[in-house]
Design a protein around this motif. Structure first.
Motif, short mmCIF file in Angstrom:
data_model
loop_
_atom_site.label_atom_id
_atom_site.label_comp_id
_atom_site.label_asym_id
_atom_site.label_seq_id
_atom_site.Cartn_x
_atom_site.Cartn_y
_atom_site.Cartn_z
N LEU A 163 -82.10 -38.92 -10.69
CA LEU A 163 -83.38 -39.56 -10.54
C LEU A 163 -83.19 -40.82 -9.69
O LEU A 163 -82.11 -41.42 -9.69
N GLU A 164 -84.21 -41.22 -8.98
CA GLU A 164 -84.12 -42.27 -7.97
C GLU A 164 -83.46 -43.54 -8.49
O GLU A 164 -82.63 -44.15 -7.83
N ASN A 165 -83.85 -43.98 -9.69
CA ASN A 165 -83.33 -45.24 -10.22
C ASN A 165 -82.28 -45.03 -11.32
O ASN A 165 -82.11 -45.90 -12.18
N SER A 166 -81.60 -43.91 -11.26
CA SER A 166 -80.48 -43.70 -12.17
C SER A 166 -79.19 -44.17 -11.50
O SER A 166 -79.17 -44.47 -10.31
N ILE A 167 -78.11 -44.22 -12.28
CA ILE A 167 -76.80 -44.61 -11.74
C ILE A 167 -75.75 -43.63 -12.24
O ILE A 167 -75.90 -43.01 -13.29
N TYR A 168 -74.67 -43.49 -11.47
CA TYR A 168 -73.60 -42.54 -11.80
C TYR A 168 -72.31 -43.19 -11.37
O TYR A 168 -72.12 -43.49 -10.19
N GLY A 215 -94.31 -44.53 -8.29
CA GLY A 215 -94.65 -45.91 -8.65
C GLY A 215 -93.91 -46.42 -9.86
O GLY A 215 -94.05 -47.57 -10.26
N GLY A 216 -93.09 -45.58 -10.46
CA GLY A 216 -92.35 -45.94 -11.66
C GLY A 216 -92.35 -44.76 -12.61
O GLY A 216 -93.40 -44.15 -12.85
N ILE A 217 -91.20 -44.43 -13.17
CA ILE A 217 -91.10 -43.22 -13.97
C ILE A 217 -91.94 -43.29 -15.24
O ILE A 217 -92.43 -42.28 -15.74
N ASP A 218 -92.16 -44.51 -15.75
CA ASP A 218 -93.00 -44.63 -16.93
C ASP A 218 -94.47 -44.36 -16.60
O ASP A 218 -95.24 -43.89 -17.45
N LYS A 219 -94.86 -44.62 -15.35
CA LYS A 219 -96.25 -44.41 -14.94
C LYS A 219 -96.47 -43.01 -14.36
O LYS A 219 -97.53 -42.41 -14.56
N ASP A 220 -95.48 -42.52 -13.62
CA ASP A 220 -95.63 -41.24 -12.92
C ASP A 220 -94.67 -40.19 -13.47
O ASP A 220 -94.09 -39.40 -12.72
N PHE A 221 -94.52 -40.17 -14.78
CA PHE A 221 -93.60 -39.24 -15.43
C PHE A 221 -93.93 -37.79 -15.09
O PHE A 221 -93.04 -36.98 -14.81
N ASN A 222 -95.21 -37.43 -15.07
CA ASN A 222 -95.60 -36.05 -14.80
C ASN A 222 -95.22 -35.62 -13.38
O ASN A 222 -94.88 -34.45 -13.15
N LEU A 223 -95.27 -36.56 -12.43
CA LEU A 223 -94.87 -36.23 -11.06
C LEU A 223 -93.36 -35.99 -10.98
O LEU A 223 -92.90 -35.10 -10.25
N VAL A 224 -92.61 -36.78 -11.72
CA VAL A 224 -91.15 -36.61 -11.75
C VAL A 224 -90.81 -35.25 -12.37
O VAL A 224 -89.96 -34.51 -11.86
N VAL A 225 -91.48 -34.91 -13.46
CA VAL A 225 -91.26 -33.62 -14.11
C VAL A 225 -91.63 -32.47 -13.17
O VAL A 225 -90.91 -31.46 -13.09
N ARG A 226 -92.71 -32.64 -12.43
CA ARG A 226 -93.12 -31.62 -11.45
C ARG A 226 -92.02 -31.38 -10.43
O ARG A 226 -91.67 -30.23 -10.12
N ASP A 227 -91.45 -32.46 -9.89
CA ASP A 227 -90.41 -32.33 -8.87
C ASP A 227 -89.14 -31.73 -9.45
O ASP A 227 -88.48 -30.89 -8.82
N MET A 228 -88.76 -32.16 -10.65
CA MET A 228 -87.57 -31.59 -11.30
C MET A 228 -87.76 -30.10 -11.55
O MET A 228 -86.84 -29.30 -11.32
N THR A 234 -86.28 -23.36 -7.90
CA THR A 234 -85.63 -22.93 -6.67
C THR A 234 -84.17 -22.61 -6.92
O THR A 234 -83.63 -21.60 -6.42
N PHE A 235 -83.50 -23.45 -7.71
CA PHE A 235 -82.09 -23.23 -8.02
C PHE A 235 -81.88 -21.91 -8.74
O PHE A 235 -80.99 -21.12 -8.37
N ILE A 236 -82.68 -21.65 -9.75
CA ILE A 236 -82.53 -20.40 -10.52
C ILE A 236 -82.81 -19.19 -9.64
O ILE A 236 -82.08 -18.19 -9.67
N ASP A 237 -83.85 -19.27 -8.84
CA ASP A 237 -84.19 -18.14 -7.96
C ASP A 237 -83.06 -17.84 -6.98
O ASP A 237 -82.72 -16.68 -6.73
N ASN A 238 -82.48 -18.89 -6.40
CA ASN A 238 -81.39 -18.69 -5.44
C ASN A 238 -80.11 -18.21 -6.12
O ASN A 238 -79.38 -17.38 -5.57
N ALA A 239 -79.86 -18.73 -7.33
CA ALA A 239 -78.64 -18.35 -8.04
C ALA A 239 -78.65 -16.88 -8.43
O ALA A 239 -77.59 -16.23 -8.49
N ARG A 240 -79.82 -16.34 -8.68
CA ARG A 240 -79.94 -14.93 -9.05
C ARG A 240 -79.48 -14.00 -7.92
O ARG A 240 -79.14 -12.84 -8.17
N LYS A 241 -79.48 -14.51 -6.70
CA LYS A 241 -79.08 -13.69 -5.55
C LYS A 241 -77.57 -13.66 -5.37
O LYS A 241 -77.06 -12.89 -4.55
#
Length: 265
Positions: A163-168, A215-228, A234-241
């Motif tokens: 996620l944009e504001n995560s760290i690793y 605008g912030g994950i606490d405000k736009d949580f549903n948009l983040v979930v949509r993108d995830m 897409t990942f699952i569909d491609n992996a099946r091939k």
């Protein structure tokens, strides 16, 4: 936004936790408990459910929202039994041909004496070693903090996103500054040179992509979930091939390529 600001964002107590993402994306989630060796570890959540109609296994490292929950979940610091439970469920997913979704938010593995006595290092190493050869698709997301081997143990995915504001990072900025500067109070300065933010790790190709927080994950949580959800679909569909052997070989090559001609980014 500087690296230290992103560290603060990743640690924000109001930031959604992995269980919030599970509730938003997974239907009929059924949690499984225990490592079949010692006991249940509340820091690691694992189970099965349906993602857009597809049966999946979900594993997550979860801290708490209240003091009581944090104590129950060991503040999101898994013990050996947590990693053994995660590996048990990943192996189960391989048996039943279920894709694995992993959500990570942890400062690091539990570091109590009891954890070491029960084989913390061995549990993390085995998680890394065996997950590398699991013949089922695995995708991992760093949703908050991705600290040290505690996070890496569950980030051996075919693809890893942040996620944009995560760290690793290899360890916390405080720990890094204690080693480099002999002064934990210089964590802010340390964070700026550690390359721990999503944009820096994308440049290094340690991760496959960044999920924007708008605008912030606490405000736009549903948009983040949509993108995830779109990334996972897409990942699952491609992996099946792909064949099982091709998946494992690509995963191996992904990690073997780290550090080859990238560190001048």
């Amino acid at each position: 936004m500087g690296a230290w600001e992103k560290v603060q964002k990743a640690r924000d107590k109001h930031r959604p936790l992995p269980l919030d993402f599970i509730d938003a994306m997974i239907d009929g989630f059924m949690e499984f408990k225990g490592d079949r060796l010692f006991k249940e570890d509340g820091a690691v959540i694992g189970g099965v459910g349906f993602f857009m109609g597809t049966p999946v296994t979900v594993v997550a490292i979860q801290r708490g929202k209240t003091l009581e929950e944090n104590i129950m979940r060991n503040f999101g610091n898994p013990n050996p039994e947590g990693y053994r439970k995660a590996l048990r469920l990943i192996r189960q997913a391989e048996k039943f041909k279920r894709p694995v979704i992993i959500l990570i938010d942890t400062k690091g593995a539990g570091c109590a004496v009891e954890a070491e006595e029960r084989g913390q290092g061995e549990a993390i190493a085995r998680c890394l070693f065996e997950t590398a050869t699991v013949k089922t698709p695995i995708i991992s997301f760093i949703t908050g903090e991705g600290g040290s081997g505690g996070a890496l143990a569950l980030a051996v995915g075919d693809q890893v996103y942040m996620l944009e504001n995560s760290i690793y990072s290899i360890l916390s900025p405080e720990g890094f500054s204690s080693i480099l500067y002999k002064d934990a109070s210089k964590a802010k300065e340390a964070s700026e040179i550690m390359k721990i933010t999503s944009d820096e790790l994308l440049k290094l190709r340690v991760i496959e992509g960044i999920v924007p927080e708008y605008g912030g994950i606490d405000k736009d949580f549903n948009l983040v979930v949509r993108d995830m959800s779109g990334i996972i679909r897409t990942f699952i569909d491609n992996a099946r091939k792909e064949t099982d052997d091709t998946l494992v070989e690509a995963r191996y090559n992904r990690f073997r390529s780290f550090g080859i001609g990238k560190w001048d980014a």
